[in-house]
Scaffold this motif. Structure first.
Motif, PDB file in Angstrom:
ATOM      1  N   GLN A 249     -13.557 -51.926 -15.117  1.00 48.64           N
ATOM      2  CA  GLN A 249     -13.884 -50.899 -16.101  1.00 48.64           C
ATOM      3  C   GLN A 249     -15.355 -50.500 -15.980  1.00 48.64           C
ATOM      4  N   ALA A 250     -16.220 -51.481 -15.736  1.00 51.38           N
ATOM      5  CA  ALA A 250     -17.651 -51.168 -15.620  1.00 51.38           C
ATOM      6  C   ALA A 250     -17.888 -50.239 -14.428  1.00 51.38           C
TER       7      ALA A 250
ATOM      8  N   ASN B 136     -16.766 -46.753 -15.413  1.00 54.40           N
ATOM      9  CA  ASN B 136     -17.776 -46.130 -16.286  1.00 54.40           C
ATOM     10  C   ASN B 136     -18.937 -45.603 -15.446  1.00 54.40           C
TER      11      ASN B 136
ATOM     12  N   ARG C   2      -8.704 -47.592 -22.820  1.00 58.82           N
ATOM     13  CA  ARG C   2     -10.096 -47.987 -22.659  1.00 58.82           C
ATOM     14  C   ARG C   2     -11.037 -46.786 -22.618  1.00 58.82           C
TER      15      ARG C   2
ATOM     16  N   GLY D 285     -12.566 -45.692 -25.093  1.00 60.93           N
ATOM     17  CA  GLY D 285     -13.723 -45.992 -25.936  1.00 60.93           C
ATOM     18  C   GLY D 285     -14.923 -46.400 -25.102  1.00 60.93           C
ATOM     19  N   GLU D 286     -14.655 -47.250 -24.101  1.00 57.53           N
ATOM     20  CA  GLU D 286     -15.761 -47.727 -23.264  1.00 57.53           C
ATOM     21  C   GLU D 286     -16.323 -46.602 -22.394  1.00 57.53           C
ATOM     22  N   GLU D 287     -15.422 -45.743 -21.891  1.00 56.99           N
ATOM     23  CA  GLU D 287     -15.876 -44.650 -21.033  1.00 56.99           C
ATOM     24  C   GLU D 287     -16.689 -43.650 -21.849  1.00 56.99           C
TER      25      GLU D 287
ATOM     26  N   ALA E 135     -18.389 -44.277 -24.551  1.00 62.62           N
ATOM     27  CA  ALA E 135     -19.680 -44.880 -24.913  1.00 62.62           C
ATOM     28  C   ALA E 135     -20.648 -44.764 -23.738  1.00 62.62           C
ATOM     29  N   ALA E 136     -20.166 -45.022 -22.528  1.00 61.72           N
ATOM     30  CA  ALA E 136     -21.031 -44.934 -21.345  1.00 61.72           C
ATOM     31  C   ALA E 136     -21.537 -43.502 -21.161  1.00 61.72           C
TER      32      ALA E 136
ATOM     33  N   ASP F 273     -24.125 -42.685 -23.838  1.00 64.91           N
ATOM     34  CA  ASP F 273     -25.405 -43.317 -23.521  1.00 64.91           C
ATOM     35  C   ASP F 273     -26.134 -42.538 -22.434  1.00 64.91           C
TER      36      ASP F 273
END
Ligand code: SAH
Length: 481
Positions: free
Chosen positions: A285-286, A289, A315, A317-319, A321-322, A325
């Motif tokens: 996932q990282a 992103n 997932r 949400g994580e993408e 957020a990245a 940011d």
């Protein structure tokens, strides 16, 4: 004449007539019809009509055509770029046609195809945009029918919009880099704020919006769309998803998104699989992103395709957020989530009056802990439960729910490959559910739905879950579609 059915015997072109002389010979109805058609252009009309009927005379006066009130003479054709013979007199039409041809001027004679060098189309006029419809004489009625349909399809404001586009073309070419940026600019121009302003009759606002778009497009701006691809069937994609796919520079997709959906993207778009299928090597996932951020920084238009809805176990949400940011603009496009597709395949009402009034989307993976998750309580109080990624935890889900007080007889339905032609449907009870874990024949994604509402499903095309347990994988597939 060529007999090849797929080839056109008359090839459509758009001829420059601005300020050029076009001659129409005839006094009556037919001449008037041609005058009206040609009157939609900026040609100079010369109408040779020794005894014009009143309608034609009025039309000429109103539209400023040059009236030649003399019997036809070949000299009347001098300098013309097109000639129309509409005298309703065969011999005269033939003479006009001969004269025109002798002078090298293309000619059309009304209702006499053998005397024609060209045919006139049925016309949808949104000048400078024009749609010309021809049937090579096969049917004026057909041509008019098609014309009417296209006319309804094209907003009257397309004309002014195309005019504005024409006036901006040079500037756009100077300011907006060619390739995807320019394509995007025109796309936005014809569908976005400028188009809306023209539609609302505000030409000034349209020009302003277009200029703004142009400056914006000149800078390189990446954009990521997190797009729901739906459960697999191509025609369950939304129109917005389809449009974004057509505009994408890069398509980043998960393993669950079928090839056919990925193929719907722009032909030249780069396609990047990022795996995420059990057992296959895939990006973390990282890494995904980071990839999205890098593409955005590069100024790319990215479609991040996720199966189903992007915000349901995706997932996203994580993408997001990245991307936030990194200050990269993004949007989310919803899709048909697997639970909805499975319910549709089973004709299963997820809410059922007097039986179930809430729906739980869960994974079942949170059942391993000591405390009962909230959704289990909801299930006991009658909610319909859709279990994503539930195959490997089927036994846990069943035993925990039963231990918590849900009846082992509670109805359960399972769909593998929902929405796809190879889908398979099963039904049973909560007590049968653990058998799902042993089924090595289920290789596609599986959706499990639990609850009393399942009793409202149409189970005609589904097979019992429990007895399937011992049947070999070579069972015929449930391909009723
Ligand atoms: N975002 C997706 C879910 C991703 S999680 C959505 O909204 O649908 C992956 C799980 O979705 C799979 O394990 C399976 O339980 C379910 N799933 C996805 N596509 C499916 C399909 N065509 N048929 C049945 N289940 C499906």
């Amino acid at each position: 004449m060529s007999k090849n059915a797929t080839k056109l015997n008359a090839f459509p072109i758009f001829m420059r007539v601005a300020g050029e002389a076009v001659v129409i010979v005839g006094d009556g109805e037919e001449a008037l019809a041609k005058a009206r058609l040609l009157g939609q252009s900026s040609a100079t009309l010369r109408i040779v009509a020794p005894a014009p009927e009143p309608d034609l005379r009025d039309w000429m006066r109103e539209h400023g055509a040059t009236h030649v009130a003399e019997a036809y003479d070949a000299a009347h054709l001098a300098g013309a770029v097109l000639v129309f013979a509409a005298t309703a007199d065969e011999a005269l039409d033939r003479k006009i046609s001969d004269d025109a041809r002798a002078a090298g001027i293309p000619v059309n004679a009304v209702d006499r195809p053998e005397l024609c060098d060209f045919f006139t189309p049925a016309l949808v006029n949104r000048a400078p945009l024009a749609v010309a419809i021809g049937t090579e004489g096969a049917g004026p009625v057909l041509a008019q029918m098609v014309r009417a349909r296209i006319d309804r399809l094209l907003s009257p404001s397309l004309g002014p919009l195309a005019q504005l586009a024409n006036s901006l073309r040079d500037a756009a070419e100077r300011v907006v880099p060619r390739g995807s940026a320019r394509r995007r600019f025109w796309n936005e121009f014809f569908t976005g704020a400028p188009a809306r302003a023209i539609e609302a009759g505000d030409a000034l606002a349209a020009r302003r919006a277009a200029t703004q778009l142009m400056t914006h497009a000149a800078a390189v701006h990446g954009h990521i769309a997190l797009v729901g691809a739906g459960p697999g069937a191509e025609d369950l994609l939304t129109l917005r998803a389809q449009r974004l796919l057509m505009e994408a520079d890069v398509i980043v997709f998960d393993a669950l998104v079928p090839e056919a959906v990925v193929a719907m993207g722009r032909r030249d778009a780069e396609r990047l699989p990022v795996g995420k299928r059990k057992g296959c090597h895939s990006k973390s996932q990282a890494e995904i992103n980071a990839l999205l951020v890098a593409l955005g920084r590069d100024g790319k238009r990215v479609v991040r395709l996720k199966s189903g809805d992007p915000l349901v176990f995706g997932r996203a949400g994580e993408e997001m957020a990245a991307l936030r940011d990194a200050r990269i603009p993004y949007e989310v496009v919803p899709g048909v989530t697997a639970a909805f597709a499975a319910a549709a395949d089973l004709e299963l009402p997820l809410t059922l009056r007097g039986v179930s009034s809430s729906i739980v989307f869960t994974t079942g993976h949170d059942l391993k802990g000591a405390t009962l998750p909230d959704w289990a309580k909801l299930a006991i109080s009658g909610a319909t439960v859709a279990v994503y990624m539930g195959r490997s935890v089927a036994a846990d889900v069943a035993s925990r729910l039963i231990a918590a007080g849900l009846s082992p007889d509670t109805a359960v339905a399972v769909v593998e490959n929902a929405s796809l032609t190879g889908r398979r449907r099963f039904h049973g009870t909560l007590a049968d559910l653990p058998s799902l874990e042993d089924r090595t024949d289920l290789t596609g994604p599986v959706m499990t739905i639990i609850g009393d509402a399942v009793a409202g499903a149409n189970l005609e095309r589904s097979r019992p879950l429990a007895t399937q347990r011992l049947v070999a994988a070579s069972e015929p597939q449930d391909t009723d579609a």
